[in-house]
Design a protein around this motif. Structure first.
Motif, PDB file in Angstrom:
ATOM      1  N   UNK B  10       0.901  -1.366   0.059  1.00  0.00           N
ATOM      2  CA  UNK B  10      -0.128   0.037  -0.180  1.00  0.00           C
ATOM      3  C   UNK B  10       0.677   1.459  -0.079  1.00  0.00           C
ATOM      4  N   UNK B  11       1.873   1.038   0.716  1.00  0.00           N
ATOM      5  CA  UNK B  11       2.846   2.415   0.877  1.00  0.00           C
ATOM      6  C   UNK B  11       3.589   2.720  -0.647  1.00  0.00           C
ATOM      7  N   UNK B  12       3.823   1.547  -1.355  1.00  0.00           N
ATOM      8  CA  UNK B  12       4.394   1.819  -2.862  1.00  0.00           C
ATOM      9  C   UNK B  12       3.319   2.136  -3.472  1.00  0.00           C
ATOM     10  N   UNK B  13       2.163   1.826  -3.541  1.00  0.00           N
ATOM     11  CA  UNK B  13       0.998   2.201  -4.226  1.00  0.00           C
ATOM     12  C   UNK B  13       0.898   1.951  -5.662  1.00  0.00           C
ATOM     13  N   UNK B  14       0.006   2.321  -6.397  1.00  0.00           N
ATOM     14  CA  UNK B  14       0.056   1.821  -8.050  1.00  0.00           C
ATOM     15  C   UNK B  14       0.544   3.115  -8.954  1.00  0.00           C
ATOM     16  N   UNK B  15       0.175   2.954  -9.986  1.00  0.00           N
ATOM     17  CA  UNK B  15       0.956   3.936 -10.784  1.00  0.00           C
ATOM     18  C   UNK B  15       0.328   5.446 -10.521  1.00  0.00           C
ATOM     19  N   UNK B  16      -0.718   5.731  -9.879  1.00  0.00           N
ATOM     20  CA  UNK B  16      -1.274   6.828  -9.568  1.00  0.00           C
ATOM     21  C   UNK B  16      -0.474   7.727  -8.442  1.00  0.00           C
ATOM     22  N   UNK B  17       0.185   6.790  -7.805  1.00  0.00           N
ATOM     23  CA  UNK B  17       1.025   7.239  -6.564  1.00  0.00           C
ATOM     24  C   UNK B  17       2.389   7.935  -6.803  1.00  0.00           C
ATOM     25  N   UNK B  18       2.676   8.023  -8.181  1.00  0.00           N
ATOM     26  CA  UNK B  18       3.937   8.872  -8.267  1.00  0.00           C
ATOM     27  C   UNK B  18       5.154   7.960  -7.952  1.00  0.00           C
ATOM     28  N   UNK B  19       6.437   8.818  -8.278  1.00  0.00           N
ATOM     29  CA  UNK B  19       7.647   8.445  -7.976  1.00  0.00           C
ATOM     30  C   UNK B  19       7.711   7.853  -6.603  1.00  0.00           C
ATOM     31  N   UNK B  20       8.459   6.838  -6.346  1.00  0.00           N
ATOM     32  CA  UNK B  20       8.958   6.401  -4.948  1.00  0.00           C
ATOM     33  C   UNK B  20      10.152   5.702  -5.025  1.00  0.00           C
ATOM     34  N   UNK B  21      10.860   5.848  -3.771  1.00  0.00           N
ATOM     35  CA  UNK B  21      12.233   5.390  -3.831  1.00  0.00           C
ATOM     36  C   UNK B  21      12.208   4.497  -2.375  1.00  0.00           C
ATOM     37  N   UNK B  22      12.821   3.287  -2.398  1.00  0.00           N
ATOM     38  CA  UNK B  22      12.978   2.497  -1.394  1.00  0.00           C
ATOM     39  C   UNK B  22      14.291   2.719  -0.501  1.00  0.00           C
ATOM     40  N   UNK B  23      14.262   2.753   0.592  1.00  0.00           N
ATOM     41  CA  UNK B  23      15.536   3.302   1.500  1.00  0.00           C
ATOM     42  C   UNK B  23      15.533   2.036   2.469  1.00  0.00           C
TER      43      UNK B  23
END
Lengths: 482, 314
Positions: B10-23
């Motif tokens: 859920x925190x990563x989300x789908x395409x509508x959730x925009x850019x995301x970076x895993x740390x």
């Protein structure tokens, strides 16, 4: 069937182009010649449209380019020892045999790698590099006849992969002809080539990502000491628990194999090695390495065996006795012909601690389907090989064999195991993939394939599930190994 | 027992959730500013000594995992970073082995199964839970060294190994490439052989008495072998590149100052004090990369700014 290509009958124009691209004597279309290539060593028959024998990478590229031009599927084939129908041509595909590309190109004994052609036989490679005290670690039981190219396609294992790992751990690079005829080098002599590990993705892709034409193999130093032991038990459970106890004690033997009673009886009648035919199960354990470690580990394994009820522990006293014990293991499948004329071999993996539980289920399934089952397998890594033996002339037997097989696969997966440990998916288990993978998982695998082969002509219809499958039983060849 | 990846997905989300970076611990690659960050679950969930497997969250610190495994006499072949820390997911995303690769093998072989969150927020499984598995294509190999570009790993199943009975380092001050070749050929499966062209450090693992015998057998050939406490400190050699091990002797002999490099003999990793340019990926191989990225990260929302093809991170 998957929908990436539609198979067309082989056109004469395509055949003519193939005969211009390579010596026409190495392009076979006559029924008597190509019938030999309608299947691999599995029980699944297909139909080859034309069989080509290239001798160079350039010729493989030329064949594949012609296939691409005609949108004609092609199938790479080594020795045809695969057991899951991976090299079975579907509906007239072009078979590209790498059997004539079998040279050892170079060896670097210091850095321990060699460049070879894909048609080189597994055992020939080990023989060639033995002068340097080196060997190729993966040793499928068919190693006398299987090719390294086939090992790459199936990510093959073998009894001695328990300690040293399967084929993927021993391949540094593959030169690959992609489905459009372009040539790529995946991996390299360097340990961490830039970018994604396409080498690792290619290994085990069952010919669906392209055809390898040159391989860089990692070689392994030979051991200086070895001990081979045969310990027998009055129950399968004791044998299985011994396997787990050895691993839990922090030891990874070079090999850890199990044979059950029916198998011991069949093998003993075949080779007369003095096997304990009244035992419920026997473990063949091999420890190799340097002398102190081998002595200490073999002692500890002996103690573990005794504490789990081993009746006798036979230690091979010399190389001849060791070879005899291994002959018993490796010729088990030839021995089975003495019981029934046909067999169906399964290949699943279960967690080691579930070995006994799943074996009991296998016996139950065989009993309920009125079939005989033998077990001879790589116990150390939980890789089961239930072998259903039967006479296909018996009415209705094939239905029982297929039904029992499907149930064996199901109980293995439900026990936390996997569909295949070393034979691959091919056609045989393609439609069982949803037992293990969900739609998103399968889509990810399909995405990977289309990235390598957007044309969808490299050995299509395999691995990824479709609604239909076919199968038939085959005869047991004398000395056939699995 | 597996890891619940629901909230991670859920925190990563789908395409509508925009850019995301895993740390993870941000010790290998620092996250860029202005991009939403997520963290993978952490913890050792299922350790089975008799299976030699362990299930853990990708956010698990490697030190914590090794400590849990050490308690049952095992370890996992995952390297710590240069500051002796890092997470499981970070090590897999980077894909670099450590100095024991010669004997212990490649890091990529440790990964049996991943469950990851894809570009569209779905949890996807690849590989299998057993130590041997050829069910389907080997997507796990592709994830090692993919820098999060194919999906964000949430859970891993790793292959473990027994801790060696002994792990001993030896040193020869004045050496030559022929001596290094002798070590590679005469020592049974050495765990590591490092050299700067002038001196050599090598590690032997296994039964201590076998180790003693090996050194005795080497002594007539190689003089002045000293046992030392460990390998050279590589913290002053922060850069690395990969070449064919065949090239190492030529490369070392061309170095004007021996202190610039330490190389892993028999492997081909070069540790250096100064950055070096990686060779470009051949165009047909780059094309496969582009297709894979198009399939797995079509909008580039996962870890934006990483360029797998040029090797540059922005």
């Amino acid at each position: 069937m998957t929908s990436d290509v539609s198979v067309q009958p082989i056109s004469q124009r395509l055949v003519n182009q193939l005969r211009q691209a390579l010596d026409p004597r190495r392009v076979h279309t006559e029924a008597a010649d190509i019938d030999l290539y309608k299947s691999d060593a599995s029980n699944i028959k297909g139909r080859a449209g034309v069989v080509c024998f290239p001798v160079t990478t350039h010729e493989v590229q030329a064949i594949v380019r012609i296939c691409a031009e005609f949108n004609q599927p092609f199938v790479a084939r080594g020795s045809g020892t695969g057991l899951a129908g991976g090299a079975t041509p579907i509906d007239g595909s072009v078979v590209i045999s790498t059997a004539k590309m079998n040279r050892l190109i170079s060896v670097d004994p210091v850095n321990r790698f060699a460049w070879i052609e894909p048609g080189m036989l597994n055992l020939d490679l080990t023989r060639e590099v033995s002068q340097h005290d080196l060997h190729f670690a993966p040793d499928p039981s068919s190693q006398q006849s299987c090719t390294i190219g086939g090992n790459v396609a199936n990510n093959s294992g073998g009894p001695h992969c328990l300690a040293d790992g399967v084929t993927s751990s021993h391949i540094l690079a593959c030169e690959v002809v992609l489905s459009d005829g372009s040539l790529v080098m995946l991996g390299g002599e360097e340990p961490e080539p830039h970018g994604l590990d396409l080498r690792g993705a290619f290994i085990g892709s069952e010919g669906m990502f392209g055809i390898t034409t040159k391989i860089c193999v990692r070689l392994t130093q030979n051991y200086t000491a070895v001990k081979t032991m045969l310990m027998d038990f009055t129950t399968v459970q004791s044998g299985a628990e011994t396997v787990s106890a050895i691993i839990a004690a922090g030891m990874v033997p070079a090999a850890l194999e199990m044979m059950d009673q029916l198998c011991l009886e069949a093998v003993e009648a075949y080779i007369h090695a003095g096997l304990p035919t009244d035992a419920a199960a026997a473990l063949l354990v091999e420890v190799s390495g340097l002398p102190h470690a081998v002595n200490e580990e073999s002692q500890r394994i002996t103690e573990i065996g005794r504490s789990h009820g081993a009746r006798t522990i036979r230690v091979a006293q010399d190389e001849a006795e060791r070879a005899l014990l291994w002959k018993g293991r490796k010729t088990a499948f030839g021995a089975i012909a003495r019981i029934k004329p046909n067999y169906y071999l399964h290949d699943t993996v279960v967690p080691r601690r579930k070995l006994n539980e799943v074996l009991q289920e296998v016996y139950r399934i065989a009993r309920e389907h009125d079939l005989l089952v033998l077990n001879v397998f790589h116990a150390g890594d939980g890789n089961l090989h239930p072998l259903l033996v039967f006479d296909k002339r018996e009415p209705g037997v094939m239905e029982r064999v297929h039904s029992a097989g499907q149930e064996i696969i199901r109980v293995s997966v439900e026990a936390g195991g996997v569909l295949s440990g070393e034979h691959g998916i091919g056609l045989e288990k393609r439609d069982f993939m949803p037992m293990m993978f969900g739609p998103h998982d399968l889509q990810a695998q399909a995405s990977m394939r289309s990235a390598f082969d957007p044309l969808g002509i490299a050995n299509p219809f395999k691995v990824l599930p479709s609604p239909s499958r076919c199968g038939d039983a085959h005869d047991i060849g004398e000395g056939m190994w699995v | 027992m597996g890891v619940d990846l629901t909230s991670f997905a859920e925190s990563v989300g789908d395409q509508t959730a925009g850019s995301v970076w895993i740390v993870g611990q941000q010790t290998r690659i620092a996250a860029p500013t202005g991009v939403r960050q997520v963290q993978a679950p952490s913890g050792v969930y299922d350790l089975q000594p008799d299976e030699m497997t362990v299930v853990c969250g990708a956010g698990t610190p490697i030190n914590e995992l090794q400590e849990a495994l050490g308690a049952v006499g095992q370890y996992v072949n995952l390297p710590l970073n240069s500051s002796y820390s890092g997470t499981v997911g970070g090590a897999l995303a980077q894909g670099h082995g450590d100095i024991y690769r010669l004997g212990r093998g490649a890091l990529r072989d440790s990964l049996l199964q991943v469950r990851f969150v894809n570009h569209d927020g779905h949890v996807v499984m690849a590989g299998g839970p057993t130590v041997k598995n050829v069910s389907g294509f080997d997507l796990c190999r592709l994830f090692v060294g993919s820098f999060g570009q194919l999906g964000f790993i949430g859970e891993t199943i790793l292959r473990t190994r027994p801790l060696p009975k002994s792990s001993r380092w030896f040193y020869i001050e004045q050496t030559s490439m022929s001596s290094i070749d002798a070590i590679l050929q005469r020592v049974y499966r050495p765990a590591s052989v490092l050299t700067n062209g002038q001196s050599v450090w090598f590690c032997i693992e296994g039964h201590p008495l076998d180790c003693d015998d090996t050194i005795k057998q080497l002594t007539p050939i190689l003089a002045n072998i000293l046992e030392v406490s460990g390998p050279p400190d590589l913290r002053s050699f922060p850069y690395r590149r990969s070449v064919s091990p065949v090239q190492l002797s030529k490369l070392l002999s061309s170095e004007t100052e021996d202190s610039h490099l330490i190389v892993e003999a028999g492997v081909g990793i070069i540790h250096s004090k100064a950055p070096t340019q990686s060779p470009d990926i051949e165009p047909p191989v780059a094309l496969i990369h582009q297709r894979i990225l198009h399939e797995f990260n079509p909008t580039g929302r996962l870890n934006p700014g990483i360029n797998l093809i040029s090797g540059m991170t922005q």
